[in-house]
Design a protein around this motif. Structure first.
Motif: not given
Length: 263
Positions: A15-17, A34-43, A46-52, A58-62
């Protein structure tokens, strides 16, 4: 048209880029949780914050999708947070070796991209499907590529991985259909963005001795519409397959490529 995606629980990998971010924000605009996942949580953040910022939960999961333990944890986190999983969009993937023939591609490079693009999607599907079967509802959208529909010289390993993902999609659609679960495949052509500009175009420039503008034009000229696909084009296709507007479509391939794969 109201796609009726408000409050649907949507798990998005990669979901990062690029496409992943565009797909995420498209679902956010429709009101999804939304449940957003990926390996690069720092990337991803910002997408999660835009959705919020759009008022979405929104939750994010490595998650490394090649690790089935992590994909099971991703599904568990989604269910714990929201109580259900309505949609899985598999965006995470890679390009593999470029400009290599079948006989110059290393076994290691071939296995790596198949593991990411095929086994990774299998892992996420395997993790969420029991939840979807239990609730007798679900939508799975696998983002593949048109090289998995026509093939491409110099991209054998990538092409093989996307052909494999189509097979996973179609067989799972047959198995999951009786449980009211749709499983479909979105196949972007060349998509404008960092990967296109930093990997695909330099390869064309090197092989043909052309400028960046000429390399882009070479690609555009291959398509009926004479233009490169944008992230938003892919996002719209994912929204369609995730919604009940497409309730009677499963096991399908949808090329989003300006007219290349089927012409």
């Amino acid at each position: 048209m109201d796609l009726r995606l408000a409050d649907k629980v949507v798990v998005i990998t990669g979901a990062a880029k690029g496409m992943g971010a565009a797909i995420t924000l498209a679902f956010a605009a429709e009101g999804a949780r939304l449940v957003l996942s990926g390996r690069d949580m720092a990337a991803i953040e910002p997408v999660a914050e835009a959705a919020r910022g759009m008022g979405r939960s929104v939750i994010t999961v490595a998650c490394d999708i090649t690790d089935p333990v992590q994909t099971e944890a991703l599904a568990a986190a989604a269910r714990d947070a929201f109580g259900r999983i309505d949609v899985l969009v598999n965006v995470a993937g890679g390009t593999g070796p470029m400009g290599e023939t079948a006989w110059s591609t290393s076994t290691e490079a071939f296995e790596e991209i198949v593991r990411l693009n095929v086994t990774g999607c299998f892992n996420t599907m395997k993790a969420v499907l029991p939840v979807m079967v239990e609730q007798c509802y679900g939508k799975i959208v696998n983002v593949g590529g048109t090289f998995g529909m026509r093939g491409r010289a110099g991209r054998m390993a990538y092409s093989a991985s996307k052909w494999g993902l189509r097979g996973v999609t179609k067989s799972t659609a047959l198995e999951a259909g009786p449980h009211n679960i749709n499983v479909n495949y979105v196949a972007p052509g060349m998509v404008e963005g960092p990967r296109f500009r930093t990997k695909v175009i330099p390869d064309v420039m090197d092989r043909h001795g052309v400028s960046e503008a000429e390399a882009v034009a070479r690609h555009a000229d291959e398509y009926a519409l004479r233009r490169i696909t944008q992230d938003e084009d892919v996002a719209n296709a994912c929204l369609f397959f995730a919604s009940d507007v497409s309730r009677q479509i499963t096991g399908a391939d949808l090329a989003v490529d300006g007219g290349w794969a089927h012409l």
